[in-house]
Design a protein around this motif. Structure first.
Motif, PDB file in Angstrom:
ATOM      1  N   GLN A  22       1.002  -1.329   0.055  1.00 54.33           N
ATOM      2  CA  GLN A  22      -0.128   0.155  -0.021  1.00 54.33           C
ATOM      3  C   GLN A  22       0.924   1.224   0.065  1.00 54.33           C
ATOM      4  O   GLN A  22       1.987   1.158   0.722  1.00 54.33           O
ATOM      5  CB  GLN A  22      -0.996   0.031   1.103  1.00 54.33           C
ATOM      6  N   VAL A  35       0.958  -1.858  -7.408  1.00 59.15           N
ATOM      7  CA  VAL A  35       0.833  -3.494  -7.684  1.00 59.15           C
ATOM      8  C   VAL A  35       0.915  -3.720  -9.115  1.00 59.15           C
ATOM      9  O   VAL A  35       1.514  -4.700  -9.704  1.00 59.15           O
ATOM     10  CB  VAL A  35      -0.503  -3.853  -7.050  1.00 59.15           C
ATOM     11  N   ALA A  36       0.178  -2.758  -9.695  1.00 63.49           N
ATOM     12  CA  ALA A  36       0.190  -3.412 -11.311  1.00 63.49           C
ATOM     13  C   ALA A  36       1.620  -2.950 -12.023  1.00 63.49           C
ATOM     14  O   ALA A  36       2.197  -3.355 -13.067  1.00 63.49           O
ATOM     15  CB  ALA A  36      -0.771  -2.022 -12.084  1.00 63.49           C
ATOM     16  N   SER A  38      -2.976   0.788  -6.281  1.00 61.24           N
ATOM     17  CA  SER A  38      -3.167  -0.325  -7.282  1.00 61.24           C
ATOM     18  C   SER A  38      -2.206  -0.024  -8.572  1.00 61.24           C
ATOM     19  O   SER A  38      -1.796  -0.812  -9.031  1.00 61.24           O
ATOM     20  CB  SER A  38      -4.439   0.072  -8.036  1.00 61.24           C
ATOM     21  N   ILE A  96      -6.463  -3.761  -1.760  1.00 64.89           N
ATOM     22  CA  ILE A  96      -5.158  -4.120  -2.448  1.00 64.89           C
ATOM     23  C   ILE A  96      -4.942  -5.496  -2.167  1.00 64.89           C
ATOM     24  O   ILE A  96      -4.181  -6.065  -3.043  1.00 64.89           O
ATOM     25  CB  ILE A  96      -4.089  -2.907  -1.782  1.00 64.89           C
ATOM     26  N   ASP A  97      -5.359  -6.033  -1.037  1.00 70.51           N
ATOM     27  CA  ASP A  97      -5.036  -7.486  -0.816  1.00 70.51           C
ATOM     28  C   ASP A  97      -5.486  -8.422  -1.792  1.00 70.51           C
ATOM     29  O   ASP A  97      -4.656  -9.428  -2.110  1.00 70.51           O
ATOM     30  CB  ASP A  97      -5.457  -7.955   0.439  1.00 70.51           C
ATOM     31  N   ARG A  98      -6.669  -7.877  -2.454  1.00 71.69           N
ATOM     32  CA  ARG A  98      -7.417  -8.524  -3.348  1.00 71.69           C
ATOM     33  C   ARG A  98      -6.470  -8.686  -5.134  1.00 71.69           C
ATOM     34  O   ARG A  98      -6.656  -9.209  -5.731  1.00 71.69           O
ATOM     35  CB  ARG A  98      -8.712  -8.382  -3.735  1.00 71.69           C
ATOM     36  N   LEU A  99      -5.439  -7.869  -4.704  1.00 66.83           N
ATOM     37  CA  LEU A  99      -4.706  -7.589  -6.171  1.00 66.83           C
ATOM     38  C   LEU A  99      -3.273  -8.426  -6.329  1.00 66.83           C
ATOM     39  O   LEU A  99      -2.805  -8.404  -7.157  1.00 66.83           O
ATOM     40  CB  LEU A  99      -4.478  -6.146  -6.500  1.00 66.83           C
ATOM     41  N   HIS A 100      -2.942  -8.828  -5.166  1.00 62.65           N
ATOM     42  CA  HIS A 100      -1.643  -9.622  -5.165  1.00 62.65           C
ATOM     43  C   HIS A 100      -1.636 -10.650  -4.248  1.00 62.65           C
ATOM     44  O   HIS A 100      -2.606 -10.936  -3.481  1.00 62.65           O
ATOM     45  CB  HIS A 100      -0.516  -8.666  -4.593  1.00 62.65           C
TER      46      HIS A 100
END
Length: 775
Positions: free
Chosen positions: A91, A329-330, A326, A285-289
């Motif tokens: 984050q 992460v991206a 995001s 954000i946990d859902r993205l990695h």
């Protein structure tokens, strides 16, 4: 996995990860591993986030009525300190649009320097929430209120920045902004309008460009491009004013003046909104990695450290920002080093290149904020609020934010959500209907009460019970998830009065045992998990149910579900059955997996003595009888006292379809001739012959439009009942024929050579079972 190992090493105590070595040697080794394995991912990601953060931080500072440099201070502090001490490794923190209205209102009431002190105090509150592990309870706020709050902030930002885009200035309230827009539209500043419109056009078209172009953040391109164009063609557009050197503004802080209540309210509001936004962002954000999950309490500690420092240094409040996170992460970030480095790049920019900021047209940042504010009003949030029946709460909250202020708007939304929750908790549905006739000929009435039964529900229940005619049989089923003693007593008293007037009323309910009179009445059992009634495919998700990475066998998952949710409910039942069984009914059915006797009869352990054969076939009594059905039948009747035998066929039976096609006709006289399946299906010969010769049941089934296999299945039930009667001889046992329609799950009862649907009237015929009248 590299990501998990290095994120964990930067997050001490992360679940499932080795504890990092705190010694100097261990830190050196960790740094070397990061340089060798993760730096090539984190450094580029940090640069991408830096390019996104700079224009957003400047715009948010403008929208907050704060010095522009405050946005850069907050971005640098948030990135470095929240990145180092937070519990969400990927984050990225900094100034966020969700706090603009709060900051602007605080600045208007206390002034900027006092707002910095309030920000620092809010950080201390966050530290306390995180240290006491109370931070996660900040998530216990209605999602509808949160999304409406953000939407209200977005609308406020848009209204305020439309004034700036027209060459005017942002006003403190939504109404003043609306009147300001109307006034500014009569004499707009053309240069400002062009600068804002250019940024908006670029941002709206950017997502449609090829991926290789969109590698560069659209916000940065829009601001830089319009700044360059404005230098040549828009000289009249107002530029950003930094208000002095960055270092000179650090530490510009003063204690707020005002009542303790007003100061405390401002501190708590800022701390709560910043905490909620940070935690929601961390969860998203946990859902993205696939790395370690965020540790919410530690994340609040990191946010508290960052806000305390940002306020003390003269910066804006800090929170976790979903846009930057995001993007992080991206861009392929692996560790928290990416967030920290992004803060370092912001700091370097603020110290070395900050003079470039004064070339940016103020209207360009207004265009950036208009798009940002618009994105806070999400149609999906409105649809979800409507689907949950909470659209009025959403409208109430956003209306309060715009008409009053942020705090009062959120309080209105919370009060609405609380009222709705209270209504849902106390809501009760009452279904009163006639259900055939009782055994003594009187009408049987069923009253089902669902929901939560408290004294508040009595005014709704009693009028519906009063519709039941006097002198009948009434069953009141309290199928409730909460049973208030006062509410229960009122229902019991109504039942007693009804019985005293010549009727018969029974109250059945679930609840703990007690010593009062109501506790002695029949009670419904505590319901099992709904999964116990559904096929595995409707609720299982492979290995996810067992917490393993490889898919688990559905049997293993089902057994685990039984032990988790059902054993505690069934333990008293099995304790009573430990000494032996006393079933009342033998249930003969097919081995087909779609036929579930306990489900069809709403029964449990100890109720049914079940016998299953292929096609629910029974050998002809005599030499061919191998005892597969007659042995358990006679044991159940003679030894267990069974007084009712059910034969249940079903539609779509594979055995009956094979029999229609002639299977079993050439199987010979002995079970060893042919395949075992062919040998068994020879027991269908009698039913097949009767079907071909026009058995009465076959004629009624054909008239109902059933297929040949389903006609034979119904005839087979009738033939099997005749065979079982011969096996039972003169024993007094009731025989019942049922047929399950697999296409809709309904049961049909064999009456007078035809299967009829089990309506309330037909159900009355089953109430006489057990008298031994036979069939």
């Amino acid at each position: 996995m590299i990501l998990e190992r290095h994120v964990a090493s930067a997050t001490p105590g992360a679940p499932g990860s080795p504890t990092p070595d705190p010694s100097p040697t261990g830190r050196i080794d960790a740094a070397r591993r990061w340089i060798r394995e993760d730096a090539r991912f984190d450094v580029p990601a940090s640069l991408v986030v830096f390019l996104v953060a700079v224009p957003l931080s400047l715009g948010i500072a403008v929208a907050s009525d704060a010095p522009v440099t405050a946005g850069l201070i907050a971005a640098a502090v948030g990135g470095i300190l929240a990145g180092l001490f937070g519990g969400a490794p990927l984050q990225v923190s900094g100034p966020a649009a969700g706090l603009t209205v709060v900051v602007a209102e605080t600045v208007a009431e206390f002034g900027w320097e006092a707002t910095c002190a309030i920000t620092a105090m809010a950080g201390v509150v966050q530290l306390l929430l995180g240290a006491t592990r109370l931070g996660r309870y900040a998530l216990a706020i209605s999602p509808t209120v949160v999304t409406a709050m953000l939407a209200g902030i977005g609308v406020s930002i848009v209204l305020g920045q439309l004034n700036v885009a027209l060459g005017s200035s942002s006003q403190p309230s939504a109404w003043e902004n609306l009147t300001g827009i109307a006034s500014a539209m009569t004499t707009p500043d053309v240069h400002a309008v062009l600068a804002a419109a250019g940024v908006i056009a670029i941002l709206l078209s950017w997502p449609r460009l090829p991926q290789r172009v969109r590698v560069v953040p659209g916000q940065l391109v829009a601001v830089v491009l319009i700044t360059l164009l404005a230098a040549a063609w828009l000289p009249g557009a107002e530029r950003v004013d930094l208000g002095g050197d960055l270092l000179a503004q650090i530490g510009s802080i003063a204690m707020p003046e005002g009542t303790s209540l007003a100061i405390a309210g401002a501190v708590l509001t800022m701390a709560l909104i910043a905490s909620v936004e940070s935690l929601l962002s961390a969860v998203a954000i946990d859902r993205l990695h696939d790395g370690p999950r965020a540790r919410l309490d530690r994340e609040l500690i990191g946010q508290g450290v960052a806000n305390t420092a940002s306020g003390a240094l003269g910066g804006l409040p800090v929170t976790g920002v979903i846009v930057r996170s995001s993007a992080n992460v991206a861009a392929g970030a692996r560790t928290r080093a990416s967030a920290v480095l992004h803060g370092v790049w912001v700091l370097v920019f603020a110290l070395v290149l900050v003079g470039l900021v004064e070339q940016i047209p103020l209207a360009a940042l207004a265009g950036l904020l208009i798009v940002m504010g618009t994105n806070l009003v999400k149609p999906v949030d409105i649809r979800q609020a409507r689907d949950r029946g909470e659209l009025w709460i959403w409208a109430l909250t956003i209306g309060g934010v715009l008409a009053l202020n942020l705090i009062e708007g959120v309080l209105l939304g919370l009060l609405g959500a609380l009222a709705l929750t209270l209504w849902r908790v106390t809501r009760v549905d009452v279904d009163v209907r006639r259900s055939g006739d009782a055994a003594d000929g009187r009408e049987l009435w069923i009253a089902e009460v669902r929901g939560s039964l408290s004294f508040l529900a009595i005014p709704l229940i009693v009028p519906k019970l009063a519709r039941i005619p006097e002198g009948q049989v009434v069953e009141i089923d309290l199928l409730v998830d909460y049973l208030d003693p006062a509410g229960r007593d009122q229902v019991v008293e109504w039942a007693d009065r009804y019985t005293a007037r010549g009727g018969q009323a029974v109250v059945e309910h679930a609840g703990p045992d007690g010593e009062d009179a109501a506790a002695e009445r029949p009670r419904k059992a505590v319901p099992l998990s709904g999964r116990a009634l559904l096929p595995w495919t409707r609720w299982q998700n492979g290995g996810a149910e067992l917490g393993v990475e490889t898919p688990a066998h559905p049997l293993a998952v089902g057994v685990r579900e039984y032990h988790r949710r059902s054993t505690s409910v069934l333990a008293p039942v099995y304790d009573e059955l430990a000494g032996g069984q006393s079933p009342t009914t033998l249930f003969l059915c097919c081995v087909d997996s779609r036929v579930v006797p306990n489900l069809l009869t709403s029964s449990g352990p100890g109720d049914l003595f079940t016998v299953r054969t292929m096609g629910n076939l029974t050998p002809e009594p005599g030499p061919e009888d191998d005892g597969s059905v007659s042995a358990p039948l006679l044991f159940g009747v003679d030894s267990l006292g069974i007084d009712t035998v059910v034969v249940c066929g079903h539609s779509g039976c594979g055995a009956m379809a094979a029999a229609v096609d002639g299977a079993g006709e050439g199987a010979g006289d002995g079970p060893g001739d042919g395949s075992p399946i062919e040998a068994w299906l020879r027991h269908a010969e009698t039913a097949r012959t009767a079907w071909r010769e026009g058995h009465p049941v076959a004629r009624s089934a054909a008239a109902a439009g059933l297929s040949g296999a389903d006609q034979l299945a119904q005839v087979n039930v009738a033939i099997t009942l005749e065979r079982l009667r011969r096996v039972l001889g003169d024993r007094e046992v009731d025989l019942v024929g049922l047929f399950l329609r697999v296409d809709d799950g309904t049961l049909h009862l064999l009456r007078d050579d035809a299967f009829v649907p089990l309506t309330d009237t037909e159900l009355g015929a089953l109430e006489h079972l057990g008298a031994g009248a036979g069939r």
